[in-house]
Design an enzyme around this catalytic site. Structure first.
Site, mmCIF file in Angstrom:
data_model
loop_
_atom_site.group_PDB
_atom_site.id
_atom_site.type_symbol
_atom_site.label_atom_id
_atom_site.label_comp_id
_atom_site.label_asym_id
_atom_site.label_seq_id
_atom_site.Cartn_x
_atom_site.Cartn_y
_atom_site.Cartn_z
ATOM 1 N N ASN A 136 0.894 -1.225 0.072
ATOM 2 C CA ASN A 136 0.165 0.095 0.182
ATOM 3 C C ASN A 136 0.869 1.170 -0.151
ATOM 4 O O ASN A 136 0.280 2.433 0.161
ATOM 5 C CB ASN A 136 -0.864 -0.007 1.303
ATOM 6 C CG ASN A 136 -0.308 -0.133 2.517
ATOM 7 O OD1 ASN A 136 1.066 -0.215 2.676
ATOM 8 N ND2 ASN A 136 -0.963 0.031 3.588
ATOM 9 N N HIS A 137 2.131 1.083 -0.039
ATOM 10 C CA HIS A 137 2.985 2.316 -0.152
ATOM 11 C C HIS A 137 2.976 2.925 -1.455
ATOM 12 O O HIS A 137 2.491 2.315 -2.490
ATOM 13 C CB HIS A 137 4.392 2.001 0.047
ATOM 14 C CG HIS A 137 4.945 1.415 1.016
ATOM 15 N ND1 HIS A 137 6.078 0.621 1.616
ATOM 16 C CD2 HIS A 137 4.169 1.300 2.320
ATOM 17 C CE1 HIS A 137 6.034 0.568 2.872
ATOM 18 N NE2 HIS A 137 4.983 0.819 3.350
ATOM 19 N N HIS A 154 3.821 7.592 0.874
ATOM 20 C CA HIS A 154 3.737 6.843 1.929
ATOM 21 C C HIS A 154 4.692 5.516 1.914
ATOM 22 O O HIS A 154 4.650 4.831 0.817
ATOM 23 C CB HIS A 154 2.374 6.243 1.876
ATOM 24 C CG HIS A 154 1.847 5.136 2.963
ATOM 25 N ND1 HIS A 154 0.941 3.909 2.608
ATOM 26 C CD2 HIS A 154 2.300 4.527 4.118
ATOM 27 C CE1 HIS A 154 0.882 3.094 3.614
ATOM 28 N NE2 HIS A 154 1.690 3.378 4.592
ATOM 29 N N MET A 279 -5.884 4.122 -3.783
ATOM 30 C CA MET A 279 -5.428 4.518 -5.310
ATOM 31 C C MET A 279 -6.277 5.090 -6.188
ATOM 32 O O MET A 279 -6.014 5.379 -7.222
ATOM 33 C CB MET A 279 -4.378 3.554 -6.088
ATOM 34 C CG MET A 279 -5.262 2.086 -6.299
ATOM 35 S SD MET A 279 -4.383 0.834 -7.005
ATOM 36 C CE MET A 279 -3.571 1.858 -8.335
ATOM 37 N N SER A 283 -8.067 11.413 -0.255
ATOM 38 C CA SER A 283 -7.383 11.315 1.109
ATOM 39 C C SER A 283 -7.442 12.707 1.598
ATOM 40 O O SER A 283 -7.862 13.836 0.831
ATOM 41 C CB SER A 283 -5.760 11.190 0.410
ATOM 42 O OG SER A 283 -5.496 9.957 -0.068
ATOM 43 N N HIS A 300 -5.306 5.917 10.199
ATOM 44 C CA HIS A 300 -4.416 6.074 9.293
ATOM 45 C C HIS A 300 -4.331 5.939 7.824
ATOM 46 O O HIS A 300 -3.741 6.075 7.158
ATOM 47 C CB HIS A 300 -3.041 5.242 9.834
ATOM 48 C CG HIS A 300 -3.275 3.730 9.189
ATOM 49 N ND1 HIS A 300 -4.275 2.907 9.331
ATOM 50 C CD2 HIS A 300 -2.271 2.879 8.269
ATOM 51 C CE1 HIS A 300 -4.059 1.857 8.513
ATOM 52 N NE2 HIS A 300 -2.829 1.772 7.969
#
Length: 371
Positions: A136-137, A154, A279, A283, A300
Site C-alpha cells: 500500500n505504499h 507513504h 489508489m 485522501s 491512518h
C-alpha cells in the site's frame, strides 16, 4: 473483536482505542492504539517500523498539469525506486533540494549500535534510503478542492526495519513472562530489562530511518516537479509528516505510558496529519482535536475490508481500470490487491472520526505510483 479482546487481557495494558479503519492484523489489529505501562509489544508495532505519510502543498494548480500525465509518472518512477528496488549508489542528502541535513551523520553513526543480526545490512539499508517499497505504499500527485496541487507519499523503514522487527519479536516470544499468553504474537518487553533497552534503541533508530526515507523521497519528488514545471518556478509549503506504526512516550491520567499506534496517527490538538484513501479515492489532510479518550489518535487510512488474496479472487483488471479511471497509475494484475474496492469507504471512516480530527484539505490523486 477477538484480537482486541486478547490485547485487553495483557496485564500491562492501561487503555485500548479502536480507530474506524480497524481490521485484522498480526497479533493486534491494524487501526488500534495500545497504551501500556512499562511494557511494549513489538509485534503490535509491526514489521514496518515508522511507516507513515508525508505531504506538501505546491504553488502549482490543476491548470498547470498536462493532459497526458504518463511522462510525469515515468519521471517519478525513474527518480525513486519502487518495489524491491534500490538506488545504485547512496543518495547524498546535501545535494537535495530543501533537505534538512541536521542529524544525518549522527543517525548513521548510531547504526553501529543496532542488533548484531542486521549489521551486515548496512549497505542495503543505505541504498534503500529514499525508496518506496510495495503493497500500500504510494507516491501521488493530487489536487485539493481549490485546485492546488499537492505531493503525497507513504512508506516506512524498508527491509532494515522489517529485519529488526522480526529479530526482536523472536526474542520477546522466548522470554519467560510471555509463556502462556493467549496469543504468542502479543509477547512484550518489560521495563528495566536489557531486552527492552535493546528493542527501544533499535525501534527509535528504525523510526528515524523511516522519517529520513520519506524526507529523501519527497526531496527527489520535488526535484522531478521543479524540472518538469520549470517555467512555473514551483515553490513548496512546509511539509506535513506523520508516523502511523510506532511507539511514543506519552502521559495520560498522571501515568507515563508507552503508546503504540498500529495503523493510527497522532491527533493531538493542532497536530497535522494525513489520512489516505486508496489508489482511486480521496485522501485528507487533517488537524487533530486532541481527544484523550482516543489517546490523541486518529485512523491512518481507509483500512482494508478484505485480505489481499480475497481481493485478487474477487476483482479483475477491468475492475481496477474502472475504479481508477482518470488516474495515471498501474492498471495490471500486480496491483490488483490494492484496488479501491478492497478498502473501506474513506468518506465513512472520516465521518466516524469527527470527534478526533477536523479536515484541512480533501485531496484527489491524478497520478499514483506503486511498486
Amino acid at each position: 473483536m477477538r484480537q482486541l479482546q486478547n490485547v485487553a487481557t495483557l496485564p500491562w495494558i492501561k487503555g485500548l482505542a479502536v480507530m474506524p479503519d480497524v481490521h485484522y492484523g498480526k497479533g493486534a489489529t491494524v487501526g488500534s492504539v495500545i497504551a501500556m505501562r512499562d511494557a511494549v509489544c513489538p509485534a503490535a508495532v509491526g514489521v514496518d517500523i515508522g511507516c507513515g505519510m508525508s505531504a506538501v502543498k505546491t504553488s502549482l494548480t490543476a491548470n498547470d498539469l498536462p493532459g497526458d500525465l504518463s511522462r510525469l509518472r515515468s519521471k517519478i518512477e525513474q527518480a525513486i525506486p519502487v518495489g524491491r528496488g534500490m538506488h545504485r549508489e547512496e543518495v547524498d542528502p546535501k545535494r537535495l533540494y530543501q533537505f534538512p541535513t541536521g542529524g544525518w551523520d549522527d543517525f548513521w553513526a548510531r547504526f553501529d549500535g543496532v542488533a548484531d543480526t542486521v549489521k551486515f545490512r548496512r549497505e542495503r539499508a543505505a541504498l534503500q534510503m529514499g525508496t518506496l517499497g510495495s503493497g500500500n505504499h504510494l507516491i501521488e500527485v493530487c489536487f485539493d478542492q481549490s485546485g492546488a496541487i499537492w505531493l503525497m507519499l507513504h512508506s516506512g523503514s524498508r527491509n532494515i526495519g522489517k529485519e529488526l522487527a522480526e529479530y526482536h519479536i523472536g526474542v520477546a516470544q522466548k522470554l519467560p513472562h510471555n509463556q502462556g499468553l493467549v496469543d504468542r504474537d502479543l509477547a512484550v518487553f518489560v521495563a528495566d530489562t536489557p531486552q527492552m533497552a535493546d528493542y527501544r534503541s533499535d525501534l527509535y533508530w528504525a523510526q528515524e530511518y523511516a522519517k529520513y526515507n520519506r524526507a529523501i523521497m519527497m526531496a527527489l519528488l520535488k526535484e522531478v516537479i521543479r524540472k518538469e514545471f520549470r517555467k512555473a518556478k514551483v515553490s513548496f509549503e512546509q511539509e506535513i509528516s506523520c508516523h502511523h506504526n510506532y511507539v511514543a512516550e506519552e502521559r495520560y491520567d498522571g501515568m507515563d505510558l508507552l503508546v503504540t499506534r498500529k495503523g493510527a496517527i497522532r491527533a493531538g490538538r493542532g497536530d497535522f496529519g494525513i489520512i489516505p484513501g486508496s489508489m482511486g479515492t480521496s485522501s485528507y489532510i487533517v488537524k487533530g482535536l486532541g481527544n484523550e479518550a482516543a489517546f490523541n489518535s486518529a485512523s491512518h487510512g481507509a483500512g482494508r475490508k478484505m485480505s489481499r488474496s480475497a481481493a485478487k479472487r474477487r476483482f479483475t483488471v477491468r475492475d481496477l481500470e474502472e475504479q481508477t479511471r482518470g488516474v495515471e497509475c498501474r492498471k495490471d494484475s500486480g496491483v490488483l490487491d490494492e484496488i479501491p474496492g478492497a478498502y473501506k469507504s474513506i468518506e465513512q471512516v472520516m465521518e466516524q472520526q469527527r470527534d478526533l480530527v477536523e479536515v484541512v484539505a480533501k485531496l484527489k490523486q491524478v497520478v499514483n505510483v506503486k511498486g
